[in-house]
Design a protein around this motif. Structure first.
Motif, mmCIF file in Angstrom:
data_model
loop_
_atom_site.group_PDB
_atom_site.id
_atom_site.type_symbol
_atom_site.label_atom_id
_atom_site.label_comp_id
_atom_site.label_asym_id
_atom_site.label_seq_id
_atom_site.Cartn_x
_atom_site.Cartn_y
_atom_site.Cartn_z
ATOM 1 N N LEU A 1 -0.955 9.137 -12.711
ATOM 2 C CA LEU A 1 0.605 9.106 -12.436
ATOM 3 C C LEU A 1 0.906 7.981 -13.129
ATOM 4 O O LEU A 1 0.726 6.866 -12.963
ATOM 5 C CB LEU A 1 0.841 9.120 -11.024
ATOM 6 N N ALA A 2 1.935 8.233 -13.941
ATOM 7 C CA ALA A 2 2.911 7.142 -14.579
ATOM 8 C C ALA A 2 4.159 7.208 -14.228
ATOM 9 O O ALA A 2 4.857 8.216 -14.138
ATOM 10 C CB ALA A 2 2.945 7.462 -16.103
ATOM 11 N N TYR A 3 4.727 5.973 -13.604
ATOM 12 C CA TYR A 3 6.048 5.706 -12.998
ATOM 13 C C TYR A 3 6.707 4.546 -13.629
ATOM 14 O O TYR A 3 6.246 3.791 -14.214
ATOM 15 C CB TYR A 3 5.725 5.609 -11.340
ATOM 16 N N ASP A 4 7.947 4.609 -13.399
ATOM 17 C CA ASP A 4 9.059 3.845 -13.806
ATOM 18 C C ASP A 4 8.956 2.575 -12.917
ATOM 19 O O ASP A 4 9.434 2.411 -11.967
ATOM 20 C CB ASP A 4 10.494 4.262 -14.120
ATOM 21 N N PRO A 5 8.506 1.383 -13.392
ATOM 22 C CA PRO A 5 8.288 0.364 -12.537
ATOM 23 C C PRO A 5 9.925 -0.376 -12.224
ATOM 24 O O PRO A 5 9.967 -1.216 -11.327
ATOM 25 C CB PRO A 5 7.611 -0.723 -13.187
ATOM 26 N N ALA A 6 10.793 0.009 -12.859
ATOM 27 C CA ALA A 6 12.182 -0.594 -12.784
ATOM 28 C C ALA A 6 12.809 0.248 -11.737
ATOM 29 O O ALA A 6 13.848 -0.232 -11.293
ATOM 30 C CB ALA A 6 12.986 -0.417 -14.106
ATOM 31 N N CYS A 7 12.402 1.585 -11.165
ATOM 32 C CA CYS A 7 12.993 2.140 -10.244
ATOM 33 C C CYS A 7 12.503 1.721 -8.914
ATOM 34 O O CYS A 7 11.248 1.883 -8.662
ATOM 35 C CB CYS A 7 12.636 3.622 -10.659
ATOM 36 N N THR A 8 13.338 1.368 -7.817
ATOM 37 C CA THR A 8 12.895 0.803 -6.755
ATOM 38 C C THR A 8 12.349 2.046 -5.678
ATOM 39 O O THR A 8 11.172 1.855 -5.388
ATOM 40 C CB THR A 8 14.095 0.390 -5.941
ATOM 41 N N LEU A 9 12.964 3.130 -6.085
ATOM 42 C CA LEU A 9 12.317 4.513 -5.254
ATOM 43 C C LEU A 9 10.851 4.767 -5.779
ATOM 44 O O LEU A 9 10.038 5.163 -4.969
ATOM 45 C CB LEU A 9 13.302 5.655 -5.336
ATOM 46 N N CYS A 10 10.757 4.885 -7.127
ATOM 47 C CA CYS A 10 9.580 5.140 -7.739
ATOM 48 C C CYS A 10 8.501 4.144 -7.441
ATOM 49 O O CYS A 10 7.253 4.688 -6.968
ATOM 50 C CB CYS A 10 9.582 5.097 -9.081
ATOM 51 N N CYS A 11 8.766 2.912 -7.280
ATOM 52 C CA CYS A 11 7.696 1.758 -6.889
ATOM 53 C C CYS A 11 7.344 2.001 -5.521
ATOM 54 O O CYS A 11 6.187 2.168 -4.957
ATOM 55 C CB CYS A 11 8.198 0.436 -6.877
ATOM 56 N N ARG A 12 8.149 2.494 -4.496
ATOM 57 C CA ARG A 12 7.918 2.581 -3.027
ATOM 58 C C ARG A 12 7.289 4.110 -2.839
ATOM 59 O O ARG A 12 6.320 4.015 -2.157
ATOM 60 C CB ARG A 12 9.310 2.812 -2.164
#
Length: 122
Positions: free
Chosen positions: A7-18
């Motif tokens: 899975l590749a997620y956007d680390p600048a997105c708080t919800l994505c990080c959570r």
């Protein structure tokens, strides 16, 4: 047992990080490989993701079949790999339901960029 899912997620997105943290805590069998989109190892492990809008929406790659999915299309493969959540996978296969979920997801993904003022491909 299914193959691991990258899975590749956007680390600048708080919800994505959570969400990435939430998934990592529940992945007791090591079937999810969760990487930020800017990780240099991402394209080494998943060249199939090159040229895709990985910062616009979450992307995943089944490391067994090499099938790429994005957005809400990932919910079913994720559920299939998490103990205690496998019962959700058949629900996510109900005709029309994945399309409805993807519409909601894409609306939310666009909203997060409007909220922060950040461009999706910055």
């Amino acid at each position: 047992m299914p193959a691991p899912l990258l899975l590749a997620y956007d680390p600048a997105c708080t919800l994505c990080c959570r969400m990435a943290l939430w998934l990592a805590r529940r992945d007791r069998q090591g079937l999810l490989l969760i990487l930020p989109v800017r990780d240099p190892e991402l394209l080494v492990l998943a060249p199939e993701l090159g040229g895709r809008p990985v910062e616009k929406e979450i992307h995943g790659l089944d490391l067994g079949t090499r099938e790429v999915r994005a957005g809400a299309e990932l919910l079913r493969p994720i559920a299939q790999r998490l103990p205690g959540w496998r019962w959700v996978a058949p629900v996510l296969a109900i005709p029309g339901f994945p399309r409805l979920l993807n519409r909601f997801y894409l609306h939310w993904a666009a909203w997060r960029f409007r909220r922060t003022g950040r461009q999706p491909f910055a």
